[in-house]
Design a protein around this motif. Structure first.
Motif, PDB file in Angstrom:
ATOM      1  N   LYS A 260      -4.231  12.014  -9.144  1.00 20.51           N
ATOM      2  CA  LYS A 260      -3.835  10.633  -9.065  1.00 20.51           C
ATOM      3  C   LYS A 260      -4.466   9.485  -8.105  1.00 20.51           C
ATOM      4  O   LYS A 260      -4.803   8.528  -8.335  1.00 20.51           O
ATOM      5  CB  LYS A 260      -2.218  10.835  -8.585  1.00 20.51           C
ATOM      6  CG  LYS A 260      -1.450   9.685  -8.498  1.00 20.51           C
ATOM      7  CD  LYS A 260       0.175  10.032  -8.404  1.00 20.51           C
ATOM      8  CE  LYS A 260       0.820   8.637  -8.360  1.00 20.51           C
ATOM      9  NZ  LYS A 260       2.169   9.039  -8.519  1.00 20.51           N
ATOM     10  N   GLU A 261      -4.867  10.414  -6.945  1.00 12.42           N
ATOM     11  CA  GLU A 261      -5.627   9.422  -6.011  1.00 12.42           C
ATOM     12  C   GLU A 261      -6.879   8.775  -6.606  1.00 12.42           C
ATOM     13  O   GLU A 261      -7.238   7.716  -6.499  1.00 12.42           O
ATOM     14  CB  GLU A 261      -5.917  10.196  -4.817  1.00 12.42           C
ATOM     15  CG  GLU A 261      -4.889  10.418  -3.919  1.00 12.42           C
ATOM     16  CD  GLU A 261      -5.362  10.652  -2.220  1.00 12.42           C
ATOM     17  OE1 GLU A 261      -6.678  10.639  -2.212  1.00 12.42           O
ATOM     18  OE2 GLU A 261      -4.386  10.743  -1.623  1.00 12.42           O
TER      19      GLU A 261
ATOM     20  N   GLY B  56       0.671  -1.318  -0.036  1.00  8.79           N
ATOM     21  CA  GLY B  56       0.032   0.157   0.039  1.00  8.79           C
ATOM     22  C   GLY B  56       0.941   1.247  -0.027  1.00  8.79           C
ATOM     23  O   GLY B  56       2.100   1.123   0.452  1.00  8.79           O
ATOM     24  N   TYR B  57       0.575   2.320  -0.630  1.00  9.05           N
ATOM     25  CA  TYR B  57       1.123   3.531  -0.545  1.00  9.05           C
ATOM     26  C   TYR B  57       0.731   4.520   0.614  1.00  9.05           C
ATOM     27  O   TYR B  57       1.427   5.548   0.707  1.00  9.05           O
ATOM     28  CB  TYR B  57       0.891   4.276  -1.764  1.00  9.05           C
ATOM     29  CG  TYR B  57      -0.554   4.809  -2.296  1.00  9.05           C
ATOM     30  CD1 TYR B  57      -1.470   3.926  -2.746  1.00  9.05           C
ATOM     31  CD2 TYR B  57      -0.935   6.284  -1.942  1.00  9.05           C
ATOM     32  CE1 TYR B  57      -2.676   4.512  -3.094  1.00  9.05           C
ATOM     33  CE2 TYR B  57      -2.120   6.680  -2.082  1.00  9.05           C
ATOM     34  CZ  TYR B  57      -3.020   5.832  -2.805  1.00  9.05           C
ATOM     35  OH  TYR B  57      -4.211   6.563  -2.787  1.00  9.05           O
ATOM     36  N   GLU B  58      -0.053   4.249   1.403  1.00 15.49           N
ATOM     37  CA  GLU B  58      -0.520   5.132   2.479  1.00 15.49           C
ATOM     38  C   GLU B  58       0.010   4.383   3.805  1.00 15.49           C
ATOM     39  O   GLU B  58       0.049   3.310   3.799  1.00 15.49           O
ATOM     40  CB  GLU B  58      -1.985   5.259   2.556  1.00 15.49           C
ATOM     41  CG  GLU B  58      -2.860   5.722   1.499  1.00 15.49           C
ATOM     42  CD  GLU B  58      -4.113   5.740   1.846  1.00 15.49           C
ATOM     43  OE1 GLU B  58      -4.873   6.909   2.037  1.00 15.49           O
ATOM     44  OE2 GLU B  58      -4.938   4.708   1.340  1.00 15.49           O
TER      45      GLU B  58
ATOM     46  N   GLY C 143      -7.410   8.111  -9.687  1.00 10.20           N
ATOM     47  CA  GLY C 143      -6.944   6.790 -10.553  1.00 10.20           C
ATOM     48  C   GLY C 143      -6.344   5.771  -9.817  1.00 10.20           C
ATOM     49  O   GLY C 143      -6.386   4.672 -10.261  1.00 10.20           O
ATOM     50  N   ALA C 144      -5.825   6.012  -8.474  1.00  6.71           N
ATOM     51  CA  ALA C 144      -4.848   5.258  -7.930  1.00  6.71           C
ATOM     52  C   ALA C 144      -5.808   4.017  -7.088  1.00  6.71           C
ATOM     53  O   ALA C 144      -5.000   2.817  -6.882  1.00  6.71           O
ATOM     54  CB  ALA C 144      -3.987   5.877  -7.102  1.00  6.71           C
TER      55      ALA C 144
ATOM     56  N   CYS D 218     -16.138   8.316  -3.979  1.00  4.02           N
ATOM     57  CA  CYS D 218     -16.523   6.841  -4.235  1.00  4.02           C
ATOM     58  C   CYS D 218     -17.874   7.120  -5.119  1.00  4.02           C
ATOM     59  O   CYS D 218     -18.575   7.860  -5.277  1.00  4.02           O
ATOM     60  CB  CYS D 218     -17.278   6.153  -2.923  1.00  4.02           C
ATOM     61  SG  CYS D 218     -15.835   6.002  -1.967  1.00  4.02           S
TER      62      CYS D 218
ATOM     63  N   THR E  77      -9.874   2.671  -2.785  1.00  6.69           N
ATOM     64  CA  THR E  77     -10.196   2.867  -1.274  1.00  6.69           C
ATOM     65  C   THR E  77      -9.993   4.355  -0.961  1.00  6.69           C
ATOM     66  O   THR E  77      -9.466   4.771   0.413  1.00  6.69           O
ATOM     67  CB  THR E  77      -9.267   2.021  -0.440  1.00  6.69           C
ATOM     68  OG1 THR E  77      -7.768   2.482  -0.690  1.00  6.69           O
ATOM     69  CG2 THR E  77      -9.453   0.668  -0.557  1.00  6.69           C
ATOM     70  N   HIS E  78      -9.993   5.273  -1.911  1.00  3.12           N
ATOM     71  CA  HIS E  78      -9.977   6.623  -1.663  1.00  3.12           C
ATOM     72  C   HIS E  78     -10.994   7.237  -0.768  1.00  3.12           C
ATOM     73  O   HIS E  78     -11.882   6.781  -0.760  1.00  3.12           O
ATOM     74  CB  HIS E  78      -9.680   7.200  -3.137  1.00  3.12           C
ATOM     75  CG  HIS E  78     -10.464   7.075  -4.048  1.00  3.12           C
ATOM     76  ND1 HIS E  78     -11.903   6.761  -3.934  1.00  3.12           N
ATOM     77  CD2 HIS E  78     -10.504   6.936  -5.456  1.00  3.12           C
ATOM     78  CE1 HIS E  78     -12.422   6.690  -5.018  1.00  3.12           C
ATOM     79  NE2 HIS E  78     -11.628   6.531  -6.004  1.00  3.12           N
ATOM     80  N   TRP E  79     -11.102   8.630  -0.693  1.00  8.43           N
ATOM     81  CA  TRP E  79     -11.996   9.186   0.009  1.00  8.43           C
ATOM     82  C   TRP E  79     -13.359   8.966  -0.338  1.00  8.43           C
ATOM     83  O   TRP E  79     -13.804   8.932  -1.371  1.00  8.43           O
ATOM     84  CB  TRP E  79     -11.776  10.915  -0.031  1.00  8.43           C
ATOM     85  CG  TRP E  79     -10.400  11.258   0.445  1.00  8.43           C
ATOM     86  CD1 TRP E  79      -9.394  11.828  -0.359  1.00  8.43           C
ATOM     87  CD2 TRP E  79      -9.717  11.027   1.845  1.00  8.43           C
ATOM     88  NE1 TRP E  79      -8.189  12.049   0.299  1.00  8.43           N
ATOM     89  CE2 TRP E  79      -8.484  11.789   1.599  1.00  8.43           C
ATOM     90  CE3 TRP E  79     -10.143  10.405   2.874  1.00  8.43           C
ATOM     91  CZ2 TRP E  79      -7.604  11.651   2.777  1.00  8.43           C
ATOM     92  CZ3 TRP E  79      -9.394  10.435   4.048  1.00  8.43           C
ATOM     93  CH2 TRP E  79      -8.109  11.090   3.804  1.00  8.43           C
ATOM     94  N   LEU E  80     -14.008   8.842   0.645  1.00 11.17           N
ATOM     95  CA  LEU E  80     -15.645   8.717   0.487  1.00 11.17           C
ATOM     96  C   LEU E  80     -16.386   9.406  -0.562  1.00 11.17           C
ATOM     97  O   LEU E  80     -16.987   9.105  -1.384  1.00 11.17           O
ATOM     98  CB  LEU E  80     -16.402   8.788   1.785  1.00 11.17           C
ATOM     99  CG  LEU E  80     -15.840   7.676   2.815  1.00 11.17           C
ATOM    100  CD1 LEU E  80     -16.310   8.193   4.270  1.00 11.17           C
ATOM    101  CD2 LEU E  80     -16.550   6.395   2.427  1.00 11.17           C
ATOM    102  N   THR E  81     -15.950  10.861  -0.571  1.00 12.20           N
ATOM    103  CA  THR E  81     -16.451  11.822  -1.489  1.00 12.20           C
ATOM    104  C   THR E  81     -16.113  11.626  -2.989  1.00 12.20           C
ATOM    105  O   THR E  81     -17.048  11.952  -3.663  1.00 12.20           O
ATOM    106  CB  THR E  81     -15.850  13.335  -1.270  1.00 12.20           C
ATOM    107  OG1 THR E  81     -14.180  12.911  -0.977  1.00 12.20           O
ATOM    108  CG2 THR E  81     -16.323  13.772  -0.004  1.00 12.20           C
TER     109      THR E  81
END
Lengths: 254, 254
Positions: B241-242, B66-68, B244-245, B254, B248-252
């Protein structure tokens, strides 16, 4: 674990190649330049940084300060290394969307690689009240354009977690549940929506916000004309932490 | 650079203490547990991870994938180390808002610390067209509740970068400038706003979006009844980037 202190570039190159072949976690502390091409492009001049090549193909470049990486590539990137023009060049390419991160290493202070094992579960604890307050302050995490009216609004038989107005001017009752929401949460939300409709004589929406819905509950929710919004607690609390952490956070929060 | 491969916990503890005293960058690859208390709390069981203690007091814990980071503390945290109950306990405390990150280390695979120097500038390149398209797709980065009407709308004498409708139903003309916007950008924006007003006979807002405003231009902008929104290109492209990445990114998003 193979660890090299101040290896020559040739040695470092061979070690990185071995790490990539074995799908090892590989870390370098190195004097390097970083270039990136994708939707935009960026360039970071020479400096001492930490470069992490992870087992899943993600890559991070960290400067000696700040909690955010200066560059990163997501999991699934194709990693490669070569010696070129007297530099160790580490490349991470993602195909869709296409982007390329290139780290040009001039000098390696430390290089280590090994297989890391980590199967532990990440468990997050936070009360329903915490979640409610965070959502009340960040309504965009539920839906764009929501405006908060009231938190814990008393109605007959209980209190509404959060009351919003949506972009089209409709009232929105939000019921927050920690963990998996069951049928009782739907029934409770329905009750609040009906009470408010009766009280105000206007259209009222109801959204159940929870980490998950119990099996078979979605049908009930839909039949009652209610909505569901899944939340990821981890992300929610990260938002809250970021808001406090930095003046350079997302523009939307400026 | 001090680098220790598989040190005993006592040795590792002494090395971390030296690193903190010297305000060194310190990295550990270690078998550890991680606990966090703040607005919420979290717990991560034993596993092999990378722990970075940075020179500015920021801390990152990274899993092998993971990157986070799985846990992090922002710059300015107070770092300390102790030997306790047979573990090396590294603590990072932030006072306002109060939060505490505790890494309990059972076994150190690698420990290294040194002073890292990195003064390089991070330079970001992206065309005005790229910025315009990203903002057109992420209008919340300009203002909450904006809805896109048209990109590159032709008007007499040129084309409007992006045309939005705001939450109150007003048209919003957005003019995007790469870098520092000068007086010409204000004049151009004013012209488009006036053209549109004349065409449609309704109220039209104008927002100049740029990385910065040239000296003395803010006065002109305000006199013309226009607005300015500063953008951070770095953050803008990270958003892109996020998006596309990761799923599991921010809910906003989704």
């Amino acid at each position: 674990m193979e660890a090299l202190v101040r290896p020559k570039l040739q040695e470092a190159y061979e070690a990185v190649k071995r790490a990539l072949e074995c799908v090892h976690f590989c870390i370098l502390i190195a004097n390097c330049e970083v270039k990136y091409w994708g939707r935009a492009s960026s360039k970071l001049g020479r400096g001492q940084r930490v470069i992490m090549l992870k087992q899943d193909g993600s890559v991070l470049v960290h400067r000696p300060y700040g909690y955010e990486p200066v560059n990163w590539q997501p999991p699934g990137s194709r990693l490669s290394a070569e010696l070129k023009d007297g530099k160790l060049v580490v490349r991470a390419v993602r195909l869709r969307p296409w982007e390329e991160l290139v780290v040009e290493v001039y000098e390696v202070h430390l290089l280590a690689h090994c297989k890391l094992r980590d199967d532990a579960r990440f468990e997050m604890y936070g009360s329903e009240g915490d979640i409610r307050d965070l959502l009340a302050n960040n309504p965009e995490l539920i839906e764009k354009g929501l405006k908060r009216v009231e938190v814990e609004r008393k109605v007959e038989g209980g209190s509404i977690d959060i009351l919003f107005i949506d972009e089209r001017g409709r009232l929105v009752v939000v019921e927050v549940k920690r963990g998996t929401a069951g049928a009782e949460a739907v029934i409770q939300l329905k009750k609040y929506v009906e009470r408010l409709k009766g009280e105000l004589g206007r259209d009222v929406r109801g959204i159940l916000v929870a980490e998950d819905l119990a099996r078979g509950v979605r049908g009930l929710l839909v039949r009652e004309g209610l909505e569901f919004k899944k939340i990821d607690l981890r992300k929610l609390f990260e938002v809250s932490k970021e808001q406090g952490a930095s003046l350079t956070h997302w523009l939307t929060r400026c």
